[in-house]
Design an enzyme around this catalytic site. Sequence first.
Site, mmCIF file in Angstrom:
data_model
loop_
_atom_site.group_PDB
_atom_site.id
_atom_site.type_symbol
_atom_site.label_atom_id
_atom_site.label_comp_id
_atom_site.label_asym_id
_atom_site.label_seq_id
_atom_site.Cartn_x
_atom_site.Cartn_y
_atom_site.Cartn_z
ATOM 1 N N ASN A 29 0.797 -1.216 0.000
ATOM 2 C CA ASN A 29 0.000 0.000 0.000
ATOM 3 C C ASN A 29 0.835 1.274 0.000
ATOM 4 O OD1 ASN A 29 0.383 -1.375 2.609
ATOM 5 N ND2 ASN A 29 -0.397 0.514 3.478
ATOM 6 N N CYS A 85 -2.985 4.856 7.378
ATOM 7 C CA CYS A 85 -3.300 4.173 8.620
ATOM 8 C C CYS A 85 -2.300 4.487 9.718
ATOM 9 C CB CYS A 85 -3.333 2.664 8.385
ATOM 10 S SG CYS A 85 -4.167 2.266 6.861
ATOM 11 N N SER A 141 -11.142 -4.653 0.439
ATOM 12 C CA SER A 141 -11.899 -3.590 1.090
ATOM 13 C C SER A 141 -12.626 -2.745 0.044
ATOM 14 C CB SER A 141 -10.930 -2.716 1.883
ATOM 15 O OG SER A 141 -11.634 -1.751 2.606
HETATM 16 C C1 LIG Z 1 -6.336 -0.261 3.455
HETATM 17 C C2 LIG Z 1 -5.640 -1.532 3.653
HETATM 18 C C3 LIG Z 1 -6.022 -2.415 4.691
HETATM 19 C C4 LIG Z 1 -7.096 -2.066 5.681
HETATM 20 O O1 LIG Z 1 -8.348 -1.924 5.075
HETATM 21 P P1 LIG Z 1 -9.611 -1.406 5.908
HETATM 22 O O2 LIG Z 1 -10.768 -1.670 5.014
HETATM 23 O O3 LIG Z 1 -9.359 0.056 6.114
HETATM 24 O O4 LIG Z 1 -9.680 -2.146 7.170
HETATM 25 C C5 LIG Z 1 -5.350 -3.611 4.799
HETATM 26 N N1 LIG Z 1 -4.359 -3.948 3.964
HETATM 27 C C6 LIG Z 1 -3.975 -3.140 2.956
HETATM 28 C C7 LIG Z 1 -2.877 -3.570 2.044
HETATM 29 C C8 LIG Z 1 -4.592 -1.910 2.771
HETATM 30 O O5 LIG Z 1 -4.185 -1.102 1.793
#
Ligand SMILES: *Cc1c(COP(=O)(O)O)cnc(C)c1O
Length: 370
Positions: free
Chosen positions: A136, A311, A184
């Site tokens: 990410n 995050c 997600s």
């Molecule tokens: C955004 C993200 C998450 C968390 O997703 P949520 O829906 O916000 O809980 C987990 N792993 C990766 C690689 C992400 O980019």
Amino acid sequence: MLPYFREKFGNAASRTHAFGWTADAALEQARASVAHLINAEKEEVIFTSGATEACNLAIKGVFDLFNAVPGDTPRNHIITSVTEHKAVLDTCAALEKKGAQVTYLPVNSQGLIDIAELQAAIRPETILVAIMYANNETGTIQPIAQIGNIAKENKVWFFCDATQAVGKIPLDVQVENIDLLAMSAHKIYGPKGVGALYVRRRNPRVRLVAQMDGGGHERAMRSGTLNVPGIVGLGAAADLSKAHIDTDNTRIDFLRNKLEQGLLKISGTVINGSDIHRLPNVCNIAFVGIKAERLISRLNHQIAFSVGSACTSAAQSASHVLVGMGLDERVIEGSVRFSLGRFTTSSEIDQTIELIIKEVLKLQQENSQH
Ligand SMILES: *Cc1c(COP(=O)(O)O)cnc(C)c1O
């Protein structure tokens, strides 16, 4: 989504009246859309509150399955990597306190794990390989099909946090031998607070222990009344992603490269991540010698960009992803991330290049005066 907040307000679990049937039909349509996007079967899609919950359910659920009977020879070993999302890393850390053995594979300077090291890390107690599809922060894409093969050959389940890849690049749980997959909605233009876990039903049949007990929803893997409007939104987002994936990719890749070529004109600038194995929409770039936070604080009214991940950016600590890649401290300090999307325009890229160049040069000058 709107009708499901208002006139079609039924609870999908209510089987005794038409309100419930309408909601349930919408839910099952969304399930089919999500399944179609990753080449799964409808019954293999478990809705959750997002990818974080999906990661927790997959990893803790499999760990609990293998450690349900105290006194048995424990199979408690999980293999993951140092650049995973916190949803995976913190879940593994929580399990370590409950007796799990976790191997954190290192990555090279491009963010890639070494397949031979993965192979060597597998032992008789290994139950799960948890490696993300694409990172990410850097967009680096791991060798997923190879990881899937190794896991399959060794009869170890493969969980893939594919939150960044689903809907962005073509992905296939059959071809790539993925047994569990997290995604997600809000990363693919859907609503926040909804996501899904894919759980393979055949070759092999994957089981897990629910982390939320109750009414037995979602094949008893995730109890609780489902977020019908949110899930309808996820389904619609999945359909749109499927329809747009190729045209989006070509256009976004072109714009991302234009952004990078523009910014690389500044001396002391480097791209972080893999040149070839990378998502088309992410640009993680270092302006060596300046502090990323200062650059962002000067431009955050004009450009939405960040250090590290959304995050963890509040924590203001160095990105564990860039640290894991073994990058120089000055590179890490000067690194920012841009993410492009379906609605990014060429003129926005032009403006971004202009604003960033101007501000980076100013910061470099201020540095040299001190
Ligand atoms: C955004 C993200 C998450 C968390 O997703 P949520 O829906 O916000 O809980 C987990 N792993 C990766 C690689 C992400 O980019």
